[in-house]
Write a protein that holds these residues in place. Structure first.
Motif, short mmCIF file in Angstrom:
data_model
loop_
_atom_site.label_atom_id
_atom_site.label_comp_id
_atom_site.label_asym_id
_atom_site.label_seq_id
_atom_site.Cartn_x
_atom_site.Cartn_y
_atom_site.Cartn_z
N ALA A 14 0.81 -1.21 0.00
CA ALA A 14 0.00 0.00 0.00
C ALA A 14 0.84 1.26 0.00
CB ALA A 14 -0.93 0.00 1.22
N ARG A 15 2.17 1.11 0.14
CA ARG A 15 3.03 2.28 0.27
C ARG A 15 3.85 2.56 -0.98
NH1 ARG A 15 7.10 1.47 3.87
NH2 ARG A 15 7.29 3.69 4.23
N VAL A 16 4.08 1.52 -1.79
CA VAL A 16 4.98 1.66 -2.93
C VAL A 16 4.22 1.42 -4.22
CG1 VAL A 16 7.11 0.84 -3.99
CG2 VAL A 16 6.87 0.84 -1.50
N ALA A 17 4.29 2.36 -5.14
CA ALA A 17 3.68 2.16 -6.46
C ALA A 17 4.44 1.05 -7.18
CB ALA A 17 3.73 3.45 -7.27
N PRO A 18 3.74 0.10 -7.78
CA PRO A 18 4.43 -1.01 -8.45
C PRO A 18 5.45 -0.56 -9.48
CG PRO A 18 2.07 -1.46 -8.26
CD PRO A 18 2.28 -0.06 -7.80
N ASN A 19 5.13 0.51 -10.23
CA ASN A 19 6.08 0.94 -11.27
C ASN A 19 7.34 1.55 -10.67
OD1 ASN A 19 4.36 3.12 -10.42
ND2 ASN A 19 5.20 4.35 -12.08
N HIS A 20 7.26 2.07 -9.44
CA HIS A 20 8.45 2.62 -8.79
C HIS A 20 9.43 1.52 -8.39
CE1 HIS A 20 6.46 6.72 -7.58
NE2 HIS A 20 6.73 6.61 -8.86
N LEU A 21 8.91 0.32 -8.13
CA LEU A 21 9.79 -0.79 -7.79
C LEU A 21 10.68 -1.18 -8.96
CD1 LEU A 21 7.55 -3.10 -5.62
CD2 LEU A 21 9.67 -2.02 -4.93
N ASN A 22 10.33 -0.72 -10.16
CA ASN A 22 11.17 -1.02 -11.32
C ASN A 22 12.56 -0.40 -11.20
OD1 ASN A 22 9.44 -2.65 -12.86
ND2 ASN A 22 8.30 -0.86 -13.56
N VAL A 23 12.74 0.52 -10.26
CA VAL A 23 14.07 1.10 -10.08
C VAL A 23 15.07 0.01 -9.70
CG1 VAL A 23 13.76 1.72 -7.65
CG2 VAL A 23 15.39 2.96 -9.03
N TYR A 24 14.62 -0.97 -8.90
CA TYR A 24 15.50 -2.08 -8.54
C TYR A 24 15.81 -2.95 -9.76
CZ TYR A 24 14.39 -0.85 -3.72
OH TYR A 24 14.25 -0.18 -2.54
N ILE A 25 14.80 -3.16 -10.58
CA ILE A 25 14.98 -3.99 -11.78
C ILE A 25 15.93 -3.29 -12.75
CG2 ILE A 25 13.78 -5.16 -13.66
CD1 ILE A 25 13.03 -6.12 -10.85
N ASN A 26 15.67 -2.00 -12.99
CA ASN A 26 16.49 -1.26 -13.95
C ASN A 26 17.96 -1.18 -13.50
OD1 ASN A 26 14.13 -0.89 -15.33
ND2 ASN A 26 13.89 1.26 -14.80
N LEU A 27 18.14 -0.90 -12.21
CA LEU A 27 19.50 -0.80 -11.68
C LEU A 27 20.22 -2.14 -11.77
CD1 LEU A 27 21.71 0.87 -10.34
CD2 LEU A 27 20.61 0.44 -8.13
N ALA A 28 19.51 -3.21 -11.40
CA ALA A 28 20.11 -4.54 -11.46
C ALA A 28 20.44 -4.93 -12.90
CB ALA A 28 19.16 -5.57 -10.84
N ASN A 29 19.52 -4.62 -13.83
CA ASN A 29 19.78 -4.93 -15.24
C ASN A 29 21.00 -4.18 -15.77
OD1 ASN A 29 17.55 -6.57 -15.21
ND2 ASN A 29 16.20 -5.11 -16.26
N LEU A 30 21.22 -2.98 -15.22
CA LEU A 30 22.36 -2.17 -15.67
C LEU A 30 23.68 -2.76 -15.16
CD1 LEU A 30 23.27 0.55 -17.04
CD2 LEU A 30 23.17 1.54 -14.74
N ILE A 31 23.72 -3.08 -13.88
CA ILE A 31 25.01 -3.49 -13.30
C ILE A 31 25.34 -4.95 -13.60
CG2 ILE A 31 24.78 -1.79 -11.47
CD1 ILE A 31 24.15 -4.03 -9.53
N ARG A 32 24.36 -5.75 -13.99
CA ARG A 32 24.67 -7.15 -14.24
C ARG A 32 25.41 -7.35 -15.57
NH1 ARG A 32 18.90 -10.21 -15.43
NH2 ARG A 32 18.93 -10.04 -17.71
N ALA A 33 25.54 -6.28 -16.34
CA ALA A 33 26.37 -6.36 -17.53
C ALA A 33 27.83 -6.56 -17.15
CB ALA A 33 26.20 -5.09 -18.37
N ASN A 34 28.15 -6.18 -15.91
CA ASN A 34 29.50 -6.38 -15.36
C ASN A 34 29.52 -7.73 -14.63
OD1 ASN A 34 31.89 -6.35 -13.90
ND2 ASN A 34 31.74 -4.18 -13.37
N GLU A 35 30.30 -8.67 -15.16
CA GLU A 35 30.33 -10.03 -14.62
C GLU A 35 30.70 -10.07 -13.15
OE1 GLU A 35 29.52 -12.88 -16.07
OE2 GLU A 35 29.04 -12.03 -18.03
#
Length: 921
Positions: free
Chosen positions: A525-546
């Motif tokens: 009830a506190r976090v908009a679902p689309n805002h949680l995508n910040v974790y997904i986007n950040l993880a997708n970015l850094i996982r390019a580095n092995e």
């Protein structure tokens, strides 16, 4: 009398049609913008392949009502009209806008019929024309999603007109119109939620119009009954009975509606509606101030905006705020109208009362008085309330025009209002031409709304204009520094510009704005679902580095801890775990995601990839099939399931594999990989001409297609067309000079067919330059020395080759034969080598050559899959890796049987050639 007055002439209808067409003709040139993208372009419920029942299970945007991210806007009948549009014209925006225009005409005509119940003929036409041209309606008419307002209004007005016929002679009750009214109310509500408010209008009409009561009369009757000095009149009992039936029907509709949303209200953030999460008295003061704001938009629609959220209207946080004067003035004016309409009898008060009902009651669902909504102000929700406004204006104009002094002025003012409103509407339609024009027009009205800056950025981003988009996203962060979505947009754009460091910094800022972890706190009830995508986007970015894979996994797990039902986090984590070579954990992640959504074809596809990693092709194929059941056009599932069937070596699966590949090339006609694999299937089925045609088509689309070039050359060499293989091999080696298998095949053809010993020698020497330990290349070079009659060099070469592969018996036999020949020559014997020994050399050499070439074919199939899958998702690469380590034995055996006769013929030819050479010494 009412029925006679409510008749509409053909001229009146034609006038309305002409005026609406003149105001909205240019809306036909507009595209899909703003909310149209989610409701039309991204909504799978429009597609004929989607079951009709889904329309009644999902919300307006195609999201299941059971999901928390659903807006709970249940409008299946409106979506059904979108689906009909799609059926006839798919995503051609013209048909959608044209149907909206038609519906607006219908609303205007039915509204004219309603006006004639309370106004004279001339005033009714004035009200209807004002409604037809009012600029506030452009969002509802020109915006495709506004169709919900249009459809709901048609049944809303029809329900009211039906109810006006429920009073029979001598005040009797006619039940049929009431039953029709209840049905039409239900239909209106299934078009848009506000349709249910017509029940309140029917109740007011019954009491104050049909029965003619005034508030003083009702109060006096109630007092008499309470004092025991009188009884309830029969007419009043009949009225109560009708109202009870209406209210019970309404209550039933409300119960059903609550069941549909599963007793859950939609989740909105402070960015959608800041006042809804503000403390008292700011919340009450702001919500009350929004009422005069909406009234002002009806009075003066000069500055219209598609989005009034976020900082558009600053919060009213103090009683000393000057804007409270506007609120007080509004309520004083509204109160005086209510007192006038309820206290005094007469037609004028009845007209004002019905106008007020049309203004107030349909607006209640959007007023924030009973539950929060996802906007501050929305122009399209004023569509029905504007009907009451137009009746009030027409009624006031009628009063003025009957005064001789003001008659001319009233006509002039009316003409000016209608003309300027029509002109504004025509001009406003062009704003809806594209997302860029729409949001830029909004920024001219309001520069304090970060969402508008973001939306302009999105429009530019869709045009791949990332540099300009970045400027607007950065401006959004400056207007609203705590806007998580704006910082995410900045990060994504930096990523698109290949500025990974800046992208990570922006994502980290967005992450820092997220709520901190509090033990035992429910985040849903506190976090908009689309805002949680910040974790997904950040993880997708850094996982390019092995070296940062574990850090990325931690981010996915953090998102899951905040929302255990966050499906995308499981999907992304599954992909990462596959990359980390943890297929069992990836399987767990995908199974958890499937618990949340079993209708997602991508999830079944990803699970199939996991089973390939786990070396379970049977289960993998089952999951591919489930993906295709849900989405028959899932391109990656079509391609990779066909490849899996092909590699199984099961001839019974080949027809289905071919069918899927044909479907794939229909969906992706420019992808050479599909044609290549059709060619490989044809080769397996011994359909050489068909295989040749598919390979040529793949090469035509991709001239440097390594796999197709080699396998076409191999096909020619195996079908006695070796000379046709040479130009294909030349192309292959021009693009890939170090293609070892291609060099071997070319050398073999030059030596056996062209008798070009020098050319063959160059090929084999090139192989040894690239790989000095290549056994096959070195062995073939030894054969060249034998052909050149340099027996000493041939012997030395074979000794070196045997040292590289001491386990290869054929090399030892060939060495023995050469040494025997050397011994024979030294003894000056002129006899030829024994026939059986020579045949052994030729047969073994040819067998070895073909065996290696056949392996090339399998290798190249794998290479092809890599090329294809690199175009798609990273998880498909896993598909390739599995294939490259799991070559199927049945396929090799089939190919050996196919070639055995050709090998025997080639061996005999080589025998004759060697005998000819030796006999000539």
């Amino acid at each position: 009398i009412l029925k006679k007055m409510a008749d509409i002439s053909l001229k009146e209808a034609a006038l309305i049609v002409g005026v609406v067409a003149a105001c909205y003709w240019n809306s036909l040139f507009c595209g899909f913008v703003f909310d149209d993208v989610s409701a039309i372009l991204d909504n799978k419920d429009l597609h004929p392949s989607t079951p009709l029942k889904n329309l009644f299970q999902n919300d307006f945007w195609g999201t299941p009502m059971s999901e928390e991210r659903s807006h709970k806007s249940y409008r299946p009948l409106t979506v059904l009209t979108f689906r009909l549009n799609y059926l006839f014209s798919e995503l051609n925006a013209v048909s959608y806008h044209f149907l909206n225009l038609v519906f607006h005409v219908v609303v205007c005509v039915v509204f004219l019929k309603v006006c004639k119940l309370f106004l004279d003929n001339r005033s009714s036409i004035v009200a209807s024309l004002l409604f037809a041209v009012h600029p506030i309606h452009t969002e509802a008419v020109t915006g495709v999603v506004g169709r919900a307002e249009l459809l709901s209004s048609i049944f809303f007005l029809a329900a009211f007109l039906s109810y006006t016929k429920s009073k029979g002679p001598d005040n009797t009750i006619v039940w049929t119109p009431i039953a029709v009214t209840v049905f039409l109310v239900a239909v209106a509500t299934l078009c848009k939620e506000q349709g249910i408010t017509v029940v309140g209008i029917c109740c007011v009409y019954e009491v104050f119009i049909a029965q003619g009561y005034t508030l003083p009369v009702l109060l006096d009757t109630a007092v008499q009954i309470l004092r025991g000095k009188g009884s309830i009149p029969f007419s009043m009992l009949q009225t109560l009975l009708k109202l009870i039936v209406l209210m019970f029907s309404t209550l039933l509709l409300v119960v059903v509606r609550v069941q549909v949303i599963q007793s859950q209200l939609p989740v909105f953030t402070r960015f959608d509606n800041p006042a809804a999460v503000s403390p008292s008295p700011a919340r009450q003061l702001t919500f009350n101030y929004l009422l005069p704001v909406n009234a002002w938009l009806l009075l003066n629609p000069s500055e219209l905006c598609c989005d009034w959220t976020m900082g558009t209207i600053p919060l009213v946080e103090s009683l000393l705020d000057v804007r409270n004067v506007a609120t007080l003035t509004f309520f004083c004016f509204l109160g005086s109208l209510i007192v006038f309409s309820l206290r005094y009898p007469g037609d004028s008060s009845k007209t004002v009362l019905m106008a007020l009902c049309l203004i107030v009651l349909p607006f209640i669902p959007a007023s924030n008085l009973f539950f929060p909504v996802g906007f501050v102000v929305a122009e399209r929700v004023l569509y029905v309330p504007s009907m009451g406004f137009c009746i009030l204006v027409a009624h006031g104009w009628k009063k003025l025009s009957h005064k001789s002094v003001l008659r001319k002025i009233s006509w002039v003012c009316l003409a000016v209002v209608l003309f300027t409103h029509a002109l504004k509407t025509l001009h406003r339609n062009w704003d809806w031409e594209s997302e860029y024009t729409l949001f830029m027009s909004a920024l001219k009205v309001n520069k304090n709304n970060a969402k508008l800056w973001n939306n302009v950025g999105h429009a530019l981003e869709n045009e791949k204009n990332f540099e300009r988009a970045l400027q607007f996203f950065i401006q959004a962060t400056q207007v609203q520094p705590d806007d998580i979505g704006a910082h995410m947009n900045v990060g994504r754009t930096y990523k698109n510009l290949n500025k990974t460091k800046e992208a990570e910094e922006s994502y980290m800022i967005a992450k820092s704005l997220m709520p901190q972890i509090i033990p035992g706190k429910k985040y849903a009830a506190r976090v908009a679902p689309n805002h949680l995508n910040v974790y997904i986007n950040l993880a997708n970015l850094i996982r390019a580095n092995e070296s940062r894979l574990e850090e990325a996994d931690q981010l996915y797990r953090q998102a899951i801890s905040m929302r255990p039902d966050f499906k995308q986090a499981y999907i992304s984590r599954g992909e990462l775990l596959l990359k980390m070579n943890k297929p069992l954990k990836a399987k767990e992640a995908y199974l958890r995601a499937l618990e949340l959504d079993r209708t997602n074809a991508d999830l079944w596809y990803n699970l199939a990839i996991v089973y390939i990693e786990l070396k379970d092709p049977t289960e993998a194929l089952k999951n591919f099939n489930r993906a295709l059941e849900l989405n028959p056009t899932h391109k990656l599932a079509l391609f990779n399931s066909a490849l899996l069937m092909q590699e199984s070596g099961d001839a019974r699966l080949r027809p289905e594999a071919k069918h899927r590949l044909l479907h794939y090339v229909k969906e992706e006609p420019q992808d050479a990989n599909g044609y290549f694999n059709l060619g490989m299937l044809a080769m397996d089925d011994k359909k050489d001409m068909e295989a040749e045609a598919w390979m040529k088509k793949a090469i035509k689309l991709q001239p440097n297609f390594r796999s197709a070039l080699f396998n076409l050359a191999l096909l020619y060499s195996q079908t006695a067309k070796e000379l046709m293989a040479l130009p294909v091999l030349e192309d292959l080696l021009r693009y890939y000079p170090d293609h070892t298998k291609g060099l071997i095949l070319k050398g073999d053809i030059l030596m056996n067919q062209k008798k070009d010993i020098v050319g063959a020698k160059m090929c084999f020497e090139k192989i040894l330059e690239l790989d000095p330990n290549n056994v096959q290349g070195k062995h073939n070079l030894c054969v060249v020395y034998f052909e050149e009659r340099d027996l000493i060099k041939a012997e030395k070469c074979l000794v070196e080759t045997l040292a590289l592969a001491p386990h290869e018996e054929y090399i030892q036999r060939h060495l023995n034969i050469v040494r025997s020949k050397i011994a024979s020559v030294s003894a000056t014997e002129q006899s030829s080598l024994p026939a059986d020994g020579t045949a052994t050399v030729a047969t073994e050499e040819k067998k070895n050559s073909f065996q290696n070439l056949k392996e090339v074919k399998n290798e190249q199939k794998i290479t092809q899959a890599t090329v294809d899958n690199n175009k798609g998702h990273s998880k498909n690469k896993k598909r390739t890796e599995k294939s490259s380590t799991n070559k199927e034995t049945p396929k090799k055996s089939t190919k050996e049987i196919k070639d055995i006769e050709k090998k025997r013929v080639a061996a005999l030819k080589r025998l004759e050639e060697i005998e000819r050479i030796l006999n000539g010494e």
